[in-house]
Design an enzyme around this catalytic site. Structure first.
Site, PDB file in Angstrom:
ATOM      1  N   TYR A 170       0.856  -1.187   0.000  1.00 55.78           N
ATOM      2  CA  TYR A 170       0.000   0.000   0.000  1.00 55.78           C
ATOM      3  C   TYR A 170       0.897   1.244   0.000  1.00 55.78           C
ATOM      4  CZ  TYR A 170      -3.657  -3.398   0.781  1.00 55.78           C
ATOM      5  OH  TYR A 170      -4.501  -4.469   0.635  1.00 55.78           O
ATOM      6  N   ARG A 349      -7.273 -15.273  11.077  1.00 51.75           N
ATOM      7  CA  ARG A 349      -8.102 -16.387  10.615  1.00 51.75           C
ATOM      8  C   ARG A 349      -8.639 -17.242  11.755  1.00 51.75           C
ATOM      9  NH1 ARG A 349      -4.255 -18.199   5.635  1.00 51.75           N
ATOM     10  NH2 ARG A 349      -2.737 -17.223   7.035  1.00 51.75           N
TER      11      ARG A 349
END
Length: 409
Positions: A170, A349
């Site tokens: 990013y 997760r």
């Protein structure tokens, strides 16, 4: 496990966490119109109720030009009351509340950013896909101030901590990486020049954090994951500079979403499932991913604690707080990381599979393990729908997708 650090408090700058666990800032895709929703609140409150030390809202853009998705947060005054509702509820469960701030750079689109996408350098991002304009010097200074303002807004919204996203390809990472930074001015070329934009952003962040007593951590790439990107020796020098600027912790990660996305998350992403959930408005990408996804996206086998060996090199080189993220799904894995000298651990997760995973670790023994089996269904649908574990929405998944998921297991 009586001598374990896992369920002992930790002082992260001005913030004391009740234990050493943090819900990492993995994109939930649960926003709407660049603001929060009841679904986003319910998820983070569930994680807080499940025992985590701090839960982190993901991927909040510091300005409009940093947005890639409608479901992404844009950290602005208008959404402060709705965010305060979330942070109050998180605090009521005994957890701290963090928010990740950043800018997507060349991963943005006109439709969301409201302008021609900008990045470190002019070019074409094949992975968006979109043309990108290199940022002007004046924009670099203005964007750095936006990072500082984002800290003030986060404080007003009740957040205890901000995580500055300086990794994964990013905007800040695009300036740091020689792969995306081809500038010939004072922001490009040497490592000192490539660090200039990051330094400007962090100086603004730290000034705002000092005013508000907000904890600051930085997500930093140990390596980009491919030839021509940042490698470990150079990355350690960047980490030393981040530490010198006075941040309260560094999150060690790796990978580049636009070139090596699975270097970030590991595992074999189900590309046909990814294509299935993509909207028909993105039909060219949908077709390409369906036909060629396995060739385009480099796949990695999942291994628990997959960043640990590289992270140890940073532990040896740095003196401040280091936060480990990457493949933590069991008590044994977490203890291995803490025993290696890391102060805090982040997970995503395992907490998508079960928001109460931390409490199960507390109540269980050394063999306690998450139900996540790394089929990466959650990643395949994340940007198109929302982040959900396949085991929690089994009845919604077509049989043909289960066939692909079963092959990955």
């Amino acid at each position: 496990m009586s001598d374990s650090k896992l369920f002992t408090p930790y002082k992260l700058g001005p913030l004391t966490l009740r234990n050493r666990t943090i819900r990492s800032a993995a994109f939930e895709s649960m926003g709407r119109d660049f603001g929060p929703t009841q679904q986003l609140k319910d998820y983070h409150v569930a994680v807080a109720r499940g025992g985590v030390g701090m839960t982190t809202l993901a991927y909040a853009a510091v300005n409009r030009s940093g947005l890639s998705f409608n479901k992404q947060l844009w950290l602005r005054r208008e959404i402060v009351p709705a965010l305060r509702d979330i942070t109050d509820a998180i605090h009521a469960e005994g957890a701290a509340a963090g928010i990740q701030i950043g800018h997507c750079g060349n991963m943005t689109h006109w439709s969301t950013a409201g302008c021609f996408p900008v990045g470190a350098s002019t070019g074409f991002n094949l992975y968006s896909p979109t043309f990108v304009r290199g940022m002007r010097r004046s924009e670099c200074a203005a964007f750095a101030k936006d990072f500082g303002r984002a800290v003030l807004t986060a404080h007003d919204a009740g957040f205890d901590s901000v995580e500055v996203h300086a990794g994964h390809g990013y905007l800040i990472s695009q300036f740091l990486s020689p792969y995306t930074n081809r500038r010939r001015d004072e922001f490009g070329g040497s490592l000192q020049n490539r660090m200039r934009f990051m330094r400007m952003c962090l100086e603004e962040v730290m000034e705002a954090a000092a005013l508000t007593r907000t904890a600051v951590v930085v997500k930093h790439n140990m390596e980009d994951g491919f030839k021509g990107g940042i490698q470990i020796d150079e990355s350690i020098e960047i980490a030393r500079e981040i530490e010198r600027l006075g941040v309260d912790g560094i999150v060690l990660t790796s990978g580049f979403v636009s070139k090596a996305p699975m270097a970030v998350m590991r595992g074999r992403i189900p590309t046909k499932t990814m294509s299935y959930y993509m909207p028909w408005s993105s039909w060219p990408q949908k077709i390409v991913i369906n036909l060629f996804g396995n060739r385009m996206i480099k796949q990695y086998d999942f291994e628990e604690c997959y960043f640990l060996e590289n992270a140890k090199k940073f532990r040896a080189a740095l003196t401040g707080t280091l936060i480990y993220v990457g493949g933590l799904v069991s008590r044994r894995g977490i203890e291995r990381v803490l025993d290696s000298g890391f102060e805090l651990v982040q997970m995503a997760r395992a907490l998508v599979n079960d928001p109460a995973f931390v409490d199960k670790l507390r109540q269980g023994d050394i063999d306690t393990r998450s139900g996540c089996d790394h089929r990466d269904y959650c990643m395949a649908r994340m940007y198109s729908v929302d982040m959900q574990c396949c085991h929690n929405c089994r009845e919604e998944i077509p049989a043909r997708l289960w066939r692909e998921l079963d092959k990955i297991k």
